[in-house]
Design an enzyme around this catalytic site. Sequence first.
Site, PDB file in Angstrom:
ATOM      1  N   HIS A  67      -7.193   2.844   3.855  1.00  0.00           N
ATOM      2  CA  HIS A  67      -7.008   3.608   5.096  1.00  0.00           C
ATOM      3  C   HIS A  67      -8.337   3.816   5.833  1.00  0.00           C
ATOM      4  O   HIS A  67      -8.360   4.017   7.042  1.00  0.00           O
ATOM      5  CB  HIS A  67      -6.422   4.993   4.793  1.00  0.00           C
ATOM      6  CG  HIS A  67      -4.961   5.001   4.472  1.00  0.00           C
ATOM      7  ND1 HIS A  67      -4.434   4.483   3.317  1.00  0.00           N
ATOM      8  CD2 HIS A  67      -3.898   5.474   5.189  1.00  0.00           C
ATOM      9  CE1 HIS A  67      -3.122   4.655   3.310  1.00  0.00           C
ATOM     10  NE2 HIS A  67      -2.773   5.255   4.433  1.00  0.00           N
ATOM     11  N   ASP A  77       0.868  -1.179   0.000  1.00  0.00           N
ATOM     12  CA  ASP A  77       0.000   0.000   0.000  1.00  0.00           C
ATOM     13  C   ASP A  77       0.904   1.229   0.000  1.00  0.00           C
ATOM     14  O   ASP A  77       2.117   1.118   0.223  1.00  0.00           O
ATOM     15  CB  ASP A  77      -0.890  -0.012   1.258  1.00  0.00           C
ATOM     16  CG  ASP A  77      -1.827   1.188   1.319  1.00  0.00           C
ATOM     17  OD1 ASP A  77      -2.434   1.519   0.282  1.00  0.00           O
ATOM     18  OD2 ASP A  77      -1.935   1.820   2.387  1.00  0.00           O
ATOM     19  N   SER A  78       0.298   2.391  -0.183  1.00  0.00           N
ATOM     20  CA  SER A  78       1.079   3.626  -0.109  1.00  0.00           C
ATOM     21  C   SER A  78       1.547   3.895   1.317  1.00  0.00           C
ATOM     22  O   SER A  78       2.412   4.741   1.528  1.00  0.00           O
ATOM     23  CB  SER A  78       0.219   4.803  -0.565  1.00  0.00           C
ATOM     24  OG  SER A  78      -0.855   4.979   0.343  1.00  0.00           O
ATOM     25  N   CYS A 103     -10.966   2.891   0.112  1.00  0.00           N
ATOM     26  CA  CYS A 103      -9.545   3.178   0.336  1.00  0.00           C
ATOM     27  C   CYS A 103      -9.190   2.387   1.581  1.00  0.00           C
ATOM     28  O   CYS A 103      -9.943   2.417   2.567  1.00  0.00           O
ATOM     29  CB  CYS A 103      -9.332   4.673   0.564  1.00  0.00           C
ATOM     30  SG  CYS A 103      -7.681   5.074   1.187  1.00  0.00           S
ATOM     31  N   GLU A 109      -2.507   8.869   8.217  1.00  0.00           N
ATOM     32  CA  GLU A 109      -1.065   8.543   8.327  1.00  0.00           C
ATOM     33  C   GLU A 109      -0.434   9.283   9.508  1.00  0.00           C
ATOM     34  O   GLU A 109       0.498   8.793  10.125  1.00  0.00           O
ATOM     35  CB  GLU A 109      -0.324   8.891   7.032  1.00  0.00           C
ATOM     36  CG  GLU A 109      -0.589   7.931   5.870  1.00  0.00           C
ATOM     37  CD  GLU A 109       0.133   6.566   5.969  1.00  0.00           C
ATOM     38  OE1 GLU A 109       1.192   6.478   6.624  1.00  0.00           O
ATOM     39  OE2 GLU A 109      -0.401   5.591   5.407  1.00  0.00           O
ATOM     40  N   CYS A 122      -4.393  -1.669  -1.855  1.00  0.00           N
ATOM     41  CA  CYS A 122      -4.534  -0.238  -2.116  1.00  0.00           C
ATOM     42  C   CYS A 122      -5.525  -0.080  -3.262  1.00  0.00           C
ATOM     43  O   CYS A 122      -5.299  -0.610  -4.364  1.00  0.00           O
ATOM     44  CB  CYS A 122      -3.176   0.338  -2.505  1.00  0.00           C
ATOM     45  SG  CYS A 122      -3.232   2.074  -2.971  1.00  0.00           S
TER      46      CYS A 122
HETATM   47  N1  DGL Z   1      -4.771   3.021   0.955  1.00  0.00           N
HETATM   48  C1  DGL Z   1      -4.724   3.624  -0.345  1.00  0.00           C
HETATM   49  C2  DGL Z   1      -5.978   3.270  -1.145  1.00  0.00           C
HETATM   50  O1  DGL Z   1      -6.614   2.284  -0.834  1.00  0.00           O
HETATM   51  C3  DGL Z   1      -4.439   5.064  -0.106  1.00  0.00           C
HETATM   52  C4  DGL Z   1      -4.063   5.839  -1.198  1.00  0.00           C
HETATM   53  C5  DGL Z   1      -3.250   7.061  -0.992  1.00  0.00           C
HETATM   54  O2  DGL Z   1      -2.075   6.935  -0.660  1.00  0.00           O
HETATM   55  O3  DGL Z   1      -3.766   8.135  -1.297  1.00  0.00           O
HETATM   56  O4  DGL Z   1      -6.337   3.906  -2.100  1.00  0.00           O
END
Ligand code: DGL
Length: 277
Positions: A189, A10-11, A187, A154, A73
């Site tokens: 997150h 993931d990011s 998302c 984050e 992600c």
């Molecule tokens: N968790 C990522 C997603 O599901 C986050 C993306 C981001 O870094 O903006 O899209």
Amino acid sequence: MDNRPIGFFDSGLGGLTCIPHLMDVMPEEKIIYFGDTARTPYGSKAVSTIRTFSGQIADFLVSKGAKMIVIACNTVSATCLDELRVRFPDIPVLGIIAPAAEAVARTCSVSNRIGIIGTKATIASGAYTKLIKEKNRELEIYEAACPAFVPLIEEGIITNDIMDLTIRHYMDAFSMEHRIDTLVLGCTHYPLIRPNIERIYPGFRIINPSEEIVNDIYSTLKERDMFAGENDVDNVFYASDLSENFVKMIDRIFDDTRSRDDTRVRVKFKNLDIDSI
Ligand code: DGL
């Protein structure tokens, strides 16, 4: 039997929200995770940039022996899934949007008003609407980008008024205008702010892709006879910037899991200079 770890990325820390569900359903499976905390968020970046980053990370996970790549992600799944599948023809590469779309189509009817929230890139891709409509054209779907959620999460800004106000900023008008009754957390997150959303909008039924993808992991491993057996492989979590929050989140996930099953979970953290990939 295949005791190699499953590669997740993931990011940042969002993809970690898949892990408790995986451990509930397949406790023998081990994880190699990469959170690109140095370059998060992805959702407001150009698709070409997201493509470069995700290719680097998937290469890294495969070089470390991942038996499968789980794109934990939505942003990467919405924009780069096909390329990653072409890049790694020999291992399964799973995106998170298809299983969530499947859950929407399976559990919703035309009387539902379905809201999808996600990053700018996910919403701009239209991937959710496209995949859901492929299964049921009649469903009413509305999408909204909520770009400030990921940076706040984050930073660990979750259980306070700033997050609640940000949620209301993006969702009050959206949910009222479209009379949303079902909400997809598009998302990875966002499950971390699910308690806030449930408190602010108590009527919503929530669909959580981080949970739905575990069904796909299960059926893919089963189909290919790739389940792990009992093993002492470590779970390893890499981050391009090993933030305090990232480590705390992993500790929280594994502390919960450890209380259910004490001995099987060993965790290592590693900081990885992205230029070394
Ligand atoms: N968790 C990522 C997603 O599901 C986050 C993306 C981001 O870094 O903006 O899209």
